[in-house]
Design a protein around this motif. Structure first.
Motif, short mmCIF file in Angstrom:
data_model
loop_
_atom_site.label_atom_id
_atom_site.label_comp_id
_atom_site.label_asym_id
_atom_site.label_seq_id
_atom_site.Cartn_x
_atom_site.Cartn_y
_atom_site.Cartn_z
N THR A 243 0.87 -1.23 -0.08
CA THR A 243 -0.07 -0.01 0.01
C THR A 243 0.82 1.24 0.06
O THR A 243 0.46 2.24 -0.68
CB THR A 243 -1.02 -0.03 1.12
N MET A 244 1.90 1.11 0.95
CA MET A 244 2.88 2.32 0.87
C MET A 244 3.54 2.60 -0.52
O MET A 244 3.51 4.08 -0.99
CB MET A 244 3.94 2.24 1.90
N GLU A 245 3.80 1.73 -1.02
CA GLU A 245 4.47 1.82 -2.52
C GLU A 245 3.45 2.39 -3.52
O GLU A 245 4.06 2.94 -4.53
CB GLU A 245 4.89 0.08 -3.02
N GLN A 246 2.04 2.26 -3.22
CA GLN A 246 1.16 2.68 -4.23
C GLN A 246 0.71 3.96 -3.87
O GLN A 246 -0.11 4.50 -4.45
CB GLN A 246 0.00 1.55 -4.23
N PRO A 251 6.27 8.49 0.28
CA PRO A 251 6.20 7.64 1.30
C PRO A 251 7.71 7.45 2.05
O PRO A 251 8.56 7.54 1.50
CB PRO A 251 5.55 6.08 0.88
N LEU A 252 7.42 7.20 3.46
CA LEU A 252 8.54 6.80 4.18
C LEU A 252 8.08 5.80 5.26
O LEU A 252 6.90 6.06 6.04
CB LEU A 252 9.14 8.13 4.99
N ILE A 253 8.90 4.87 5.67
CA ILE A 253 8.61 3.89 6.69
C ILE A 253 9.49 4.19 7.89
O ILE A 253 10.81 4.28 7.85
CB ILE A 253 8.70 2.56 6.47
N ILE A 254 9.10 4.39 9.01
CA ILE A 254 9.90 4.70 10.24
C ILE A 254 9.69 3.49 11.47
O ILE A 254 8.58 3.20 11.72
CB ILE A 254 9.55 5.94 11.01
N LEU A 255 10.79 2.63 11.59
CA LEU A 255 10.59 1.71 12.60
C LEU A 255 11.64 2.03 13.75
O LEU A 255 12.29 2.84 13.74
CB LEU A 255 11.18 0.39 11.81
#
Length: 701
Positions: A243-246, A251-255
């Protein structure tokens, strides 16, 4: 304990040390050598397997170094019992083991220093830090991987040499072994020294964080997916990667945990893992307008405190469990649900989440789930049993495994006309309840036994040529996937052989390779289901095949109250849910929206025939219309697509965030530009100033 081989190795290791003592006391060099060999091999095997036992022995003061020390002390005892206490080899052995243990301290210190100095304050994927800072190669894997075990095993040369000397009554071989042990040990320590400082270590934390901020300033992310959790919860963030890729926005993912990063599925989205709360709060996220949260956890507060972005709880499933209406959700600006059911769920729960703050966006992850138009002619129906886990609270209604699982599987494998059974349990099954774990193992045994019996059943035949071709195709795809995953730089996950710093440097995704992997995984899924007969019962654990792949090859499902049921409804296929808490059909349906179009099973699974009848004959499917209506209620309309709804919701919320920020800037600017109030004119000296009355004094006090 794991496998039977691990259990056998553990038993041999524990029995080996008493045998060593007995051999030393007798004394017997051959017996001692045999027992020592057993303990060495068993210890090495258990460490290589990562056995639970060896990981816990250190907690009871029987760790790795203690076990080696005991073996060496028993060897000294053997020499004394052989009458060699006055021989040179006896004193040589003592000096060797003292020197050997003297090397453990600098060795351990160097390994720890290297690992600490190469641990960066942030770890990344798909973030170009290599052009901004210098990150050197990791030390050779052979130096640091299982370093303590390798160092301790260097005593093998000394032990073997001393035993040979004891049996030959010649000290030469013993001193050769001692020399090898001490010499190689010193070489190992010296080999680590260059990697402690200088050009072999990454820049300091401030430099790395500055480089990350520089990248953020260039990339300017707009939508963040934020996640914190344990290793086993990585699936909760993995389900949102596609979903983030679309997304239409950047987008950015923070872990927050390195273990999550290590278990993250491949993605083209930039990923930043920030374990430190202070480091996270100091990152330049000024361009982010929407933050998405997949779980309610305490560390969310480190991003929730940022007012320039809007915060949204998207969750990691949509079910009637209490977790889906957590009062914690009040902290978010909005809560996004799949359909109307989620909105109504919060209204009924009355936990403080306002209806105005709930947005229905569908479930973008459900796009791969295929519809159903009945069982294809010539194929027996497939029923998926996908129970959830036991949960933390011991509620008997959480899972059907303990009270109903065996009844369900027994009725399915003995159904007439026959069906095929796929058993795919939740990955957490048995982690809390021993009863659930035991029931899970019994269910696996039932499915495997039924599969073995079906092989000899004349009613079931298989096309050997087709199966052989599918297995060959499966092997080809797996070999290519292994090749792609092992190529190192550009695979989006680092090279798998270096350390965290090197993985951060080399973790830039190769888009072409990523697309090839996605295509191969789809081909793998097709080949997997063709590699065994369509009538074969199957236990499916692990990440592959995925749950939705199991949905697509199944004609019906049996499950429990969980998001699995809500997701399966997207297929339109018949399903059954077990009332393990024995609430009764009416109360069960009233309390759980997702089961209103399901066949409700008691713990005896006596009602399972209704589900099988609906699968075999669409005319007997009395719940088909109800499932269609429930699908729209739970998951929203089919059009516009869920990803379109999701992107629209992100865009609207980003506008709200920007409007708020502009308003704040405007108010700040207005306050700064405003002239100070003019000073009042001084009272002329000729005008008397009346004194306030006593009453007025009271009022102004």
């Amino acid at each position: 304990m794991g496998s039977a081989a691990e259990l056998a190795a553990a038993a041999l290791m524990m029995l080996g040390f008493p045998a060593l003592m007995l051999a030393a006391l007798v004394p017997s060099v051959p017996a001692f050598a045999a027992a020592a060999a057993v303990t060495y091999l068993a210890d090495h095997y258990l460490h290589r397997k990562g056995s639970y036992l060896v990981n816990r022995l250190s907690k009871v003061r029987a760790g790795l170094s203690i076990r080696f020390l005991i073996r060496q002390l028993l060897l000294i005892l053997l020499l004394a019992r052989l009458g060699l206490a006055d021989d040179l080899i006896y004193y040589g052995a003592i000096a060797c083991f003292i020197a050997f243990y003297g090397l453990q301290a600098p060795h351990g210190a160097l390994v720890t220093l290297i690992r600490n100095r190469r641990r960066m304050p942030v770890a990344t994927r798909n973030v170009d830090l290599a052009s901004r800072i210098r990150i050197p190669d990791a030390p050779p894997r052979r130096l640091l991987h299982r370093s303590a075990e390798k160092m301790l095993h260097l005593d093998l040369a000394a032990v073997a040499g001393i035993l040979v000397s004891a049996s030959l009554e010649s000290a030469v071989v013993g001193f050769v072994g001692i020399g090898i042990t001490v010499g190689v040990g010193c070489s190992y320590v010296l080999a680590l020294v260059p990697y402690v400082r200088g050009s072999k270590i990454p820049p300091n934390a401030d430099t790395v964080l500055a480089a990350v901020d520089d990248w953020l300033g260039e990339y300017q992310p707009e939508t963040v997916l934020y996640f914190s959790g344990s290793k086993d919860s990585a699936y909760q963030v993995n389900m949102w990667l596609e979903t983030m890729e679309q997304l239409d926005s950047k987008p950015l993912i923070i872990l927050r945990e390195r273990v999550i990063l290590n278990n993250l599925a491949p993605t083209t989205v930039p990923v930043i893992c920030v374990p430190g709360g202070v480091h996270l709060m100091n990152l330049d996220l000024s361009n982010v307008r929407v933050a998405l949260y997949a779980a309610n956890v305490g560390k969310n507060i480190h991003l929730l405190r940022v007012p320039t972005m809007k915060h949204v709880f998207i969750g990691h499933g949509d079910s009637d469990k209490l977790a889906s209406v957590n009062p914690y959700s009040k902290v978010y600006d909005e809560v996004w649900t799949a359909g109307r059911a989620g909105r109504d769920r919060y209204a009924i729960a009355d936990v403080g989440v306002r209806d105005d703050d709930i947005v229905e966006v569908g479930r973008p992850q459900l796009a791969p789930i295929q519809g159903w138009s009945g069982v294809p002619e010539g194929r027996i129906p497939t029923v998926l049993y996908a129970p959830t886990w036991e949960g933390w609270d011991g509620n008997p209604g959480n899972t059907s495994i303990v009270l109903a699982g065996e009844s369900i599987v027994k009725k399915l494998v003995s159904a007439d006309p026959p069906v095929r059974v796929l058993y795919k349990p939740h990955p957490f099954t048995g982690t809390v309840s021993k009863e659930a774990g035991a029931a899970h193992r019994r269910i696996i045994a039932l499915v495997e036994q039924a599969a073995a019996e079906r092989v000899t059943d004349a009613r079931f035949t298989a096309d050997t040529a087709t199966l052989t071709a599918a297995k060959a195709e499966l092997a080809r795809i797996e070999a290519r996937l292994a090749e792609l995953s092992g190529k190192g730089k550009g695979n989006g996950k680092g090279n798998g052989k270096g350390d965290e710093a090197e993985a951060t440097r080399d973790g830039l995704v190769d888009t072409a390779r990523h697309e090839e992997v996605a295509r191969l995984r789809a081909e793998w899924n097709t080949a997997y289901w063709r590699s065994f007969p369509g009538h074969e019962h199957r236990v499916i654990t692990g990440a592959e095949p995925r749950l939705y792949d199991c949905f697509n090859v199944s004609d019906a499902m049996v499950s429990d109250i969980s998001s699995v049921v809500s997701d399966f409804i997207a297929s339109g296929k018949p399903y059954a849910v077990t009332d393990s808490a024995e609430l009764g059909v009416e109360e069960f349906k009233r309390a759980n929206t997702a089961v209103r179009a399901a066949t409700i099973l008691s713990n005896s699974a006596a009602e399972l025939g209704e589900l099988l009848d609906a699968v075999r004959d669409p005319a007997a499917d009395a719940l088909a219309a109800d499932r269609g209506e429930l699908k729209r209620y739970l998951l929203g309309p089919d059009e516009p697509t869920s990803i379109c709804q999701f992107n629209t919701a992100v865009a609207k919320l980003a506008i709200k965030a920007e409007t708020r920020n502009v308003g704040q800037e405007s108010r700040t600017a207005t306050g700064a530009d405003m002239d100070p109030e003019p000073e009042p004119d001084p009272v002329p000296a000729t005008v008397p100033v009346p004194r306030a009355s006593a009453a007025e004094d009271d009022l102004t006090a």
